[in-house]
Motif scaffolding. Structure first.
Motif, PDB file in Angstrom:
ATOM      1  N   ILE A 197      51.842 -42.897 -40.768  1.00  0.00           N
ATOM      2  CA  ILE A 197      51.829 -42.649 -42.179  1.00  0.00           C
ATOM      3  C   ILE A 197      50.882 -43.128 -43.045  1.00  0.00           C
ATOM      4  N   VAL A 198      50.628 -44.577 -42.769  1.00  0.00           N
ATOM      5  CA  VAL A 198      49.847 -45.281 -43.722  1.00  0.00           C
ATOM      6  C   VAL A 198      48.456 -45.154 -43.391  1.00  0.00           C
ATOM      7  N   PHE A 199      48.046 -45.185 -42.185  1.00  0.00           N
ATOM      8  CA  PHE A 199      46.412 -44.938 -41.793  1.00  0.00           C
ATOM      9  C   PHE A 199      46.105 -43.701 -41.150  1.00  0.00           C
ATOM     10  N   GLY A 200      47.113 -42.867 -40.989  1.00  0.00           N
ATOM     11  CA  GLY A 200      46.434 -41.601 -40.161  1.00  0.00           C
ATOM     12  C   GLY A 200      46.254 -41.804 -38.775  1.00  0.00           C
ATOM     13  N   LYS A 201      46.698 -42.748 -38.211  1.00  0.00           N
ATOM     14  CA  LYS A 201      46.096 -42.860 -36.521  1.00  0.00           C
ATOM     15  C   LYS A 201      47.415 -43.244 -35.972  1.00  0.00           C
ATOM     16  N   ILE A 202      47.179 -42.802 -34.831  1.00  0.00           N
ATOM     17  CA  ILE A 202      48.152 -42.923 -33.641  1.00  0.00           C
ATOM     18  C   ILE A 202      47.400 -43.499 -32.498  1.00  0.00           C
ATOM     19  N   PHE A 203      48.301 -44.896 -32.091  1.00  0.00           N
ATOM     20  CA  PHE A 203      47.715 -45.728 -31.388  1.00  0.00           C
ATOM     21  C   PHE A 203      48.043 -45.796 -29.717  1.00  0.00           C
TER      22      PHE A 203
ATOM     23  N   SER B 121      42.400 -56.216 -40.759  1.00  0.00           N
ATOM     24  CA  SER B 121      42.662 -55.131 -40.248  1.00  0.00           C
ATOM     25  C   SER B 121      43.443 -53.960 -40.972  1.00  0.00           C
ATOM     26  N   THR B 122      44.155 -54.305 -41.858  1.00  0.00           N
ATOM     27  CA  THR B 122      44.647 -53.367 -42.676  1.00  0.00           C
ATOM     28  C   THR B 122      43.544 -52.804 -43.722  1.00  0.00           C
ATOM     29  N   LEU B 123      42.823 -53.421 -44.016  1.00  0.00           N
ATOM     30  CA  LEU B 123      41.480 -52.920 -44.927  1.00  0.00           C
ATOM     31  C   LEU B 123      40.742 -52.114 -44.098  1.00  0.00           C
ATOM     32  N   VAL B 124      40.370 -52.486 -43.172  1.00  0.00           N
ATOM     33  CA  VAL B 124      39.450 -51.749 -42.048  1.00  0.00           C
ATOM     34  C   VAL B 124      40.030 -50.457 -41.814  1.00  0.00           C
ATOM     35  N   LEU B 125      41.194 -50.424 -41.356  1.00  0.00           N
ATOM     36  CA  LEU B 125      41.968 -49.110 -41.097  1.00  0.00           C
ATOM     37  C   LEU B 125      42.157 -48.371 -42.382  1.00  0.00           C
ATOM     38  N   ALA B 126      42.489 -48.741 -43.288  1.00  0.00           N
ATOM     39  CA  ALA B 126      42.664 -47.980 -44.591  1.00  0.00           C
ATOM     40  C   ALA B 126      41.367 -47.378 -44.806  1.00  0.00           C
ATOM     41  N   ARG B 127      40.184 -48.342 -44.944  1.00  0.00           N
ATOM     42  CA  ARG B 127      38.837 -47.673 -45.117  1.00  0.00           C
ATOM     43  C   ARG B 127      38.415 -46.652 -44.182  1.00  0.00           C
ATOM     44  N   GLY B 128      38.806 -46.868 -42.975  1.00  0.00           N
ATOM     45  CA  GLY B 128      38.425 -45.633 -41.748  1.00  0.00           C
ATOM     46  C   GLY B 128      39.287 -44.343 -42.177  1.00  0.00           C
TER      47      GLY B 128
ATOM     48  N   ASP C 209      32.482 -46.144 -38.349  1.00  0.00           N
ATOM     49  CA  ASP C 209      33.502 -45.401 -37.520  1.00  0.00           C
ATOM     50  C   ASP C 209      33.324 -45.812 -35.999  1.00  0.00           C
ATOM     51  N   SER C 210      31.955 -45.954 -35.445  1.00  0.00           N
ATOM     52  CA  SER C 210      31.517 -46.411 -34.163  1.00  0.00           C
ATOM     53  C   SER C 210      32.077 -47.680 -33.762  1.00  0.00           C
ATOM     54  N   ARG C 211      32.208 -48.420 -34.566  1.00  0.00           N
ATOM     55  CA  ARG C 211      32.719 -49.977 -34.595  1.00  0.00           C
ATOM     56  C   ARG C 211      34.417 -49.824 -34.304  1.00  0.00           C
ATOM     57  N   LEU C 212      34.836 -49.226 -35.040  1.00  0.00           N
ATOM     58  CA  LEU C 212      36.331 -48.769 -35.239  1.00  0.00           C
ATOM     59  C   LEU C 212      36.938 -48.142 -33.733  1.00  0.00           C
ATOM     60  N   LYS C 213      35.863 -47.300 -33.257  1.00  0.00           N
ATOM     61  CA  LYS C 213      36.286 -46.730 -31.832  1.00  0.00           C
ATOM     62  C   LYS C 213      36.268 -47.837 -30.694  1.00  0.00           C
ATOM     63  N   GLN C 214      35.389 -48.833 -30.828  1.00  0.00           N
ATOM     64  CA  GLN C 214      35.248 -49.973 -30.093  1.00  0.00           C
ATOM     65  C   GLN C 214      36.510 -50.646 -30.045  1.00  0.00           C
ATOM     66  N   ILE C 215      36.875 -51.152 -31.254  1.00  0.00           N
ATOM     67  CA  ILE C 215      38.084 -51.807 -31.655  1.00  0.00           C
ATOM     68  C   ILE C 215      39.283 -51.505 -31.121  1.00  0.00           C
ATOM     69  N   TYR C 216      39.425 -50.087 -31.578  1.00  0.00           N
ATOM     70  CA  TYR C 216      40.647 -49.309 -31.408  1.00  0.00           C
ATOM     71  C   TYR C 216      40.351 -48.161 -30.477  1.00  0.00           C
TER      72      TYR C 216
ATOM     73  N   LYS D 155      43.616 -42.399 -32.279  1.00  0.00           N
ATOM     74  CA  LYS D 155      43.247 -41.085 -32.798  1.00  0.00           C
ATOM     75  C   LYS D 155      43.762 -40.752 -34.039  1.00  0.00           C
ATOM     76  N   ALA D 156      43.339 -39.575 -34.627  1.00  0.00           N
ATOM     77  CA  ALA D 156      43.854 -39.193 -36.005  1.00  0.00           C
ATOM     78  C   ALA D 156      45.211 -38.407 -35.524  1.00  0.00           C
ATOM     79  N   ALA D 157      45.913 -38.859 -36.599  1.00  0.00           N
ATOM     80  CA  ALA D 157      47.671 -38.164 -36.217  1.00  0.00           C
ATOM     81  C   ALA D 157      47.467 -36.500 -36.449  1.00  0.00           C
ATOM     82  N   GLY D 158      48.288 -35.763 -35.856  1.00  0.00           N
ATOM     83  CA  GLY D 158      48.032 -34.462 -35.987  1.00  0.00           C
ATOM     84  C   GLY D 158      47.298 -33.687 -34.934  1.00  0.00           C
TER      85      GLY D 158
END
Length: 123
Positions: free
Chosen positions: A5-11, A78-85, A108-115, A119-122
């Motif tokens: 809901i908040v970050f639009g990501k599913i982990f 982490s919250t700021l990074v995910l919200a900005r992504g 985005d390339s670093r976000l893919k390494q960290i997480y 993946k995008a929700a939906g």
């Protein structure tokens, strides 16, 4: 649900595994974590608790507050990074210095390494 809901990501997504409930819960993993919790409470916690009790009270409080501060900083970044992504995924340009700093240090390339499982929700 929160990160979706908040970050639009599913982990994690269990849709491809047997015994999943809506892709969010897997009964086999629930069984494993239940056993791990029992082992922790019956065997490991008493051992660790004895060691922790040997730490002087003053030292323990200082170490605890340092760990709390470290975790708060880590969670905030982490919250700021995910919200900005998520904002970048919605094609929103950086509007201030913090957002530009996050774009520079956490593209985005670093976000893919960290997480790697994010993946995008939906999708």
């Amino acid at each position: 649900m929160f990160t979706e809901i908040v970050f639009g990501k599913i982990f994690w997504d269990y849709r491809g595994l047997p015994f999943n409930l809506g892709g969010r819960i897997n009964l086999l993993y629930c069984f494993f974590w239940g056993i791990a919790a029992v082992v922790w409470l019956k065997k490991l916690y008493p051992l660790f608790s004895g060691w922790i009790e040997r730490i002087p009270m003053r030292t323990g409080k200082i170490v605890t507050w340092c760990l709390v501060a470290f975790m708060c900083v880590g969670i905030s970044v982490s919250t700021l990074v995910l919200a900005r992504g998520n904002a970048r995924a919605h094609h929103r340009e950086a509007s201030n210095g913090i957002e530009r700093l996050l774009d520079e240090h956490f593209p985005d390339s670093r976000l893919k390494q960290i997480y790697p499982n994010g993946k995008a929700a939906g999708n």
